[in-house]
Design a protein around this motif. Sequence first.
Motif, mmCIF file in Angstrom:
data_model
loop_
_atom_site.group_PDB
_atom_site.id
_atom_site.type_symbol
_atom_site.label_atom_id
_atom_site.label_comp_id
_atom_site.label_asym_id
_atom_site.label_seq_id
_atom_site.Cartn_x
_atom_site.Cartn_y
_atom_site.Cartn_z
ATOM 1 N N UNK A 190 0.825 -1.212 0.000
ATOM 2 C CA UNK A 190 0.000 0.000 0.000
ATOM 3 C C UNK A 190 0.859 1.262 0.000
ATOM 4 N N UNK A 191 0.450 2.231 -0.790
ATOM 5 C CA UNK A 191 1.130 3.515 -0.793
ATOM 6 C C UNK A 191 2.355 3.612 -1.660
ATOM 7 N N UNK A 192 2.591 2.632 -2.560
ATOM 8 C CA UNK A 192 3.745 2.732 -3.436
ATOM 9 C C UNK A 192 3.353 2.436 -4.881
ATOM 10 N N UNK A 193 4.100 3.016 -5.800
ATOM 11 C CA UNK A 193 3.900 2.747 -7.211
ATOM 12 C C UNK A 193 4.574 1.430 -7.580
ATOM 13 N N UNK A 194 4.292 0.965 -8.798
ATOM 14 C CA UNK A 194 4.961 -0.241 -9.281
ATOM 15 C C UNK A 194 6.468 -0.026 -9.312
ATOM 16 N N UNK A 195 6.888 1.130 -9.801
ATOM 17 C CA UNK A 195 8.319 1.424 -9.877
ATOM 18 C C UNK A 195 8.974 1.423 -8.497
ATOM 19 N N UNK A 196 8.272 1.979 -7.519
ATOM 20 C CA UNK A 196 8.806 1.986 -6.155
ATOM 21 C C UNK A 196 8.874 0.580 -5.582
ATOM 22 N N UNK A 214 11.073 0.210 -16.098
ATOM 23 C CA UNK A 214 10.154 0.246 -17.230
ATOM 24 C C UNK A 214 9.283 -0.996 -17.234
ATOM 25 N N UNK A 215 8.067 -0.826 -17.725
ATOM 26 C CA UNK A 215 7.102 -1.936 -17.815
ATOM 27 C C UNK A 215 7.389 -2.790 -19.043
ATOM 28 N N UNK A 216 7.230 -4.127 -18.886
ATOM 29 C CA UNK A 216 7.392 -5.052 -20.011
ATOM 30 C C UNK A 216 6.059 -5.677 -20.395
ATOM 31 N N UNK A 217 5.439 -6.381 -19.473
ATOM 32 C CA UNK A 217 4.177 -7.084 -19.745
ATOM 33 C C UNK A 217 3.598 -7.548 -18.412
ATOM 34 N N UNK A 232 11.595 -4.035 -15.995
ATOM 35 C CA UNK A 232 13.048 -4.105 -16.050
ATOM 36 C C UNK A 232 13.600 -2.786 -15.536
ATOM 37 N N UNK A 233 14.707 -2.863 -14.805
ATOM 38 C CA UNK A 233 15.342 -1.669 -14.268
ATOM 39 C C UNK A 233 16.849 -1.739 -14.424
ATOM 40 N N UNK A 234 17.495 -0.610 -14.210
ATOM 41 C CA UNK A 234 18.940 -0.516 -14.351
ATOM 42 C C UNK A 234 19.597 -0.394 -12.976
#
Length: 292
Positions: A190-196, A214-217, A232-234
Amino acid sequence: MNPIAFAGQPLDRADHLRTDPEKLAALLKGDALLLKLEGLLPELAEDGGLAWVPVAEAPEDAELVFLGLREGQALFAAVPTEGDPDPAYAHRKTRGAIAQLSADDLAIFGTARSVLDWHARHRFCARCGQPTHLAKGGWQRDCGSCSAQHFPRVDPVAIMLVECEGKLLLGRQSRFPPRSYSALAGFVEPGETIEEAVAREVFEEAGVRVRDVRYIASQPWPFPSQLMIGCIGEADSLELAIDKTEIEDANWFTRSDVAEAIAKGPESQGFIPPPRQAIAHHMLQWWLEQTA
């Protein structure tokens, strides 16, 4: 990217029928079919597909979930006595069915399993504790005591590839078969984005800071009710600090490592990739295509 298992629902969910008790009752008196299940395990027909019987064979007291219409024919499934929150690998019969069912049948079974399991494990109101009853064709449960309405849940899970210097970070849990590695994953809180969520999970499990997510699928995963969100992230460093309470191991793999694993599967001399029905497998294939 190849078709993802449990996605591509072939049924018309016919939401306009869910709210019409008279039309649902008429469907039950017609040529409607009932999905054959042993609890939440799929029964297979002689042709290897899902098995169906006339809905009249359902017990009189069965709670029936309206799955939707297939070429105008109504399909239903009965809520089992008990739910089953165990993962797919816990049931040999489920694993076997997943491996041989067609894409359409997998999507139908996945939807049915997720909704039926939710009903079986949510028979009482979370607000007042009184019994609830099936409503809206099985896509809702209502409490007759406090009038609360409850809906089937979907739990978002971030599953991620992490790239650094041309390598991918993969991990394994102790329950995985020997030499098996997959993408790291964790529930979105709760309270976070997908990226977070991606950044938090990777740091918690492997001690790696991630950026540029970044979103893939995505993939519905009905064991019991996850939505796998592939990303996927760096990372800026290959240095790892593995939390053994979260995962058993994590490591960086080269493109050739991943290519061999995808091409040879269990025969690979390196690591064994996730099964082709899992989104992690598709994500690894996607990465190979992107880096070709």
